[in-house]
Write a protein that holds these residues in place. Structure first.
Motif, PDB file in Angstrom:
ATOM      1  N   LEU A 104      32.314   4.271  40.016  1.00 42.37           N
ATOM      2  CA  LEU A 104      31.088   5.046  40.133  1.00 42.37           C
ATOM      3  C   LEU A 104      30.704   5.589  38.768  1.00 42.37           C
ATOM      4  CD1 LEU A 104      31.824   7.155  43.357  1.00 42.37           C
ATOM      5  CD2 LEU A 104      30.367   5.149  43.168  1.00 42.37           C
ATOM      6  N   LYS A 105      29.419   5.701  38.560  1.00 40.92           N
ATOM      7  CA  LYS A 105      28.876   6.346  37.368  1.00 40.92           C
ATOM      8  C   LYS A 105      28.245   7.660  37.822  1.00 40.92           C
ATOM      9  CE  LYS A 105      27.020   3.052  34.222  1.00 40.92           C
ATOM     10  NZ  LYS A 105      25.866   2.191  33.914  1.00 40.92           N
ATOM     11  N   THR A 106      28.014   8.531  36.887  1.00 46.03           N
ATOM     12  CA  THR A 106      27.367   9.797  37.208  1.00 46.03           C
ATOM     13  C   THR A 106      26.027   9.878  36.499  1.00 46.03           C
ATOM     14  OG1 THR A 106      29.506  10.886  37.443  1.00 46.03           O
ATOM     15  CG2 THR A 106      27.607  12.310  37.127  1.00 46.03           C
ATOM     16  N   PHE A 107      24.993  10.206  37.267  1.00 49.45           N
ATOM     17  CA  PHE A 107      23.663  10.441  36.717  1.00 49.45           C
ATOM     18  C   PHE A 107      23.420  11.941  36.745  1.00 49.45           C
ATOM     19  CE2 PHE A 107      19.214  11.423  37.365  1.00 49.45           C
ATOM     20  CZ  PHE A 107      18.638  10.793  36.270  1.00 49.45           C
ATOM     21  N   VAL A 108      22.972  12.513  35.635  1.00 51.42           N
ATOM     22  CA  VAL A 108      22.699  13.945  35.544  1.00 51.42           C
ATOM     23  C   VAL A 108      21.263  14.149  35.104  1.00 51.42           C
ATOM     24  CG1 VAL A 108      23.346  16.114  34.432  1.00 51.42           C
ATOM     25  CG2 VAL A 108      25.105  14.406  34.905  1.00 51.42           C
ATOM     26  N   ASP A 109      20.532  14.960  35.858  1.00 50.69           N
ATOM     27  CA  ASP A 109      19.172  15.350  35.469  1.00 50.69           C
ATOM     28  C   ASP A 109      19.202  16.853  35.215  1.00 50.69           C
ATOM     29  OD1 ASP A 109      16.465  16.188  35.387  1.00 50.69           O
ATOM     30  OD2 ASP A 109      15.867  14.452  36.579  1.00 50.69           O
ATOM     31  N   GLU A 110      19.303  17.220  33.941  1.00 46.13           N
ATOM     32  CA  GLU A 110      19.401  18.634  33.560  1.00 46.13           C
ATOM     33  C   GLU A 110      18.125  19.402  33.921  1.00 46.13           C
ATOM     34  OE1 GLU A 110      22.024  20.180  32.287  1.00 46.13           O
ATOM     35  OE2 GLU A 110      23.286  18.407  31.996  1.00 46.13           O
ATOM     36  N   ASN A 111      16.960  18.768  33.730  1.00 50.10           N
ATOM     37  CA  ASN A 111      15.692  19.453  34.009  1.00 50.10           C
ATOM     38  C   ASN A 111      15.529  19.795  35.482  1.00 50.10           C
ATOM     39  OD1 ASN A 111      14.903  19.344  31.316  1.00 50.10           O
ATOM     40  ND2 ASN A 111      13.972  17.331  31.579  1.00 50.10           N
ATOM     41  N   ALA A 112      15.819  18.838  36.349  1.00 55.49           N
ATOM     42  CA  ALA A 112      15.670  19.069  37.787  1.00 55.49           C
ATOM     43  C   ALA A 112      16.895  19.763  38.380  1.00 55.49           C
ATOM     44  CB  ALA A 112      15.409  17.750  38.507  1.00 55.49           C
ATOM     45  N   GLY A 113      18.000  19.729  37.657  1.00 53.89           N
ATOM     46  CA  GLY A 113      19.192  20.443  38.093  1.00 53.89           C
ATOM     47  C   GLY A 113      19.996  19.753  39.189  1.00 53.89           C
ATOM     48  N   PHE A 114      20.175  18.438  39.069  1.00 55.62           N
ATOM     49  CA  PHE A 114      21.031  17.751  40.041  1.00 55.62           C
ATOM     50  C   PHE A 114      21.868  16.683  39.349  1.00 55.62           C
ATOM     51  CE2 PHE A 114      17.258  15.084  40.061  1.00 55.62           C
ATOM     52  CZ  PHE A 114      17.755  13.802  40.173  1.00 55.62           C
ATOM     53  N   LYS A 115      22.922  16.299  40.049  1.00 51.35           N
ATOM     54  CA  LYS A 115      23.845  15.282  39.550  1.00 51.35           C
ATOM     55  C   LYS A 115      24.209  14.391  40.733  1.00 51.35           C
ATOM     56  CE  LYS A 115      27.913  16.915  38.531  1.00 51.35           C
ATOM     57  NZ  LYS A 115      29.130  17.427  37.893  1.00 51.35           N
ATOM     58  N   LEU A 116      24.231  13.075  40.517  1.00 51.75           N
ATOM     59  CA  LEU A 116      24.569  12.111  41.567  1.00 51.75           C
ATOM     60  C   LEU A 116      25.557  11.082  41.037  1.00 51.75           C
ATOM     61  CD1 LEU A 116      21.031  11.286  42.972  1.00 51.75           C
ATOM     62  CD2 LEU A 116      22.795  12.588  44.121  1.00 51.75           C
ATOM     63  N   ARG A 117      26.438  10.637  41.920  1.00 53.83           N
ATOM     64  CA  ARG A 117      27.317   9.518  41.576  1.00 53.83           C
ATOM     65  C   ARG A 117      26.790   8.283  42.285  1.00 53.83           C
ATOM     66  NH1 ARG A 117      33.389  10.956  41.140  1.00 53.83           N
ATOM     67  NH2 ARG A 117      33.155   8.989  40.074  1.00 53.83           N
ATOM     68  N   PHE A 118      26.824   7.147  41.593  1.00 53.03           N
ATOM     69  CA  PHE A 118      26.274   5.921  42.149  1.00 53.03           C
ATOM     70  C   PHE A 118      27.130   4.737  41.711  1.00 53.03           C
ATOM     71  CE2 PHE A 118      24.396   6.546  38.026  1.00 53.03           C
ATOM     72  CZ  PHE A 118      24.246   5.278  37.493  1.00 53.03           C
ATOM     73  N   PRO A 119      27.071   3.620  42.453  1.00 48.79           N
ATOM     74  CA  PRO A 119      27.892   2.458  42.111  1.00 48.79           C
ATOM     75  C   PRO A 119      27.612   1.951  40.703  1.00 48.79           C
ATOM     76  CG  PRO A 119      27.006   2.230  44.315  1.00 48.79           C
ATOM     77  CD  PRO A 119      26.326   3.438  43.706  1.00 48.79           C
ATOM     78  N   ARG A 120      28.664   1.558  40.021  1.00 49.58           N
ATOM     79  CA  ARG A 120      28.602   1.136  38.622  1.00 49.58           C
ATOM     80  C   ARG A 120      27.669  -0.061  38.399  1.00 49.58           C
ATOM     81  NH1 ARG A 120      31.437   2.636  34.613  1.00 49.58           N
ATOM     82  NH2 ARG A 120      32.974   3.723  35.860  1.00 49.58           N
ATOM     83  N   ASP A 121      27.537  -0.936  39.389  1.00 48.75           N
ATOM     84  CA  ASP A 121      26.718  -2.135  39.188  1.00 48.75           C
ATOM     85  C   ASP A 121      25.239  -1.918  39.526  1.00 48.75           C
ATOM     86  OD1 ASP A 121      27.247  -1.938  41.903  1.00 48.75           O
ATOM     87  OD2 ASP A 121      27.598  -4.072  42.191  1.00 48.75           O
ATOM     88  N   TRP A 122      24.844  -0.690  39.870  1.00 51.50           N
ATOM     89  CA  TRP A 122      23.438  -0.393  40.117  1.00 51.50           C
ATOM     90  C   TRP A 122      22.752  -0.032  38.799  1.00 51.50           C
ATOM     91  CZ3 TRP A 122      22.306   2.848  45.090  1.00 51.50           C
ATOM     92  CH2 TRP A 122      22.868   2.215  46.201  1.00 51.50           C
TER      93      TRP A 122
END
Length: 104
Positions: A35-53
């Protein structure tokens, strides 16, 4: 009474094995695919998603859009997950109200 206890033990064993299989499957998926982690500091959320996406930010009104890889040469549609962030602080509402508004 003895038979009832035996049934309880068998059910507990089956449930335990099922739980172990589910846990191992989840562990295996994360380990193999990662899994990779996506972070949006401006909107204030973090999500983990499959590495191949793949993903794109600030596109078509979405904070982020995640794209699944194509499954074969015949696959003509890329499944996707969109995250839209809306500020409702000026007009607070319950989830039911927001859902009805979004559907309209």
């Amino acid at each position: 009474m003895h038979r009832r206890n035996k049934q309880k033990v068998i059910i507990a064993l089956i449930a335990s094995v099922g739980l172990l299989l589910i846990s191992y499957s989840g562990y295996h998926l994360v380990r193999v695919h990662g899994l990779k982690t996506f972070v949006d500091e401006n909107a204030g959320f973090k999500l983990r998603f499959p590495r191949d996406w793949a993903y794109a930010t600030n596109k078509d009104g979405a904070a982020v859009i995640f794209y699944t890889p194509l499954e074969s040469d015949l696959d003509v549609f890329t499944e996707n997950v969109n995250v839209v962030v809306q500020d409702i602080s000026k007009k607070p509402m319950h989830l039911r109200e927001f859902t009805e508004l979004a559907l309209r």
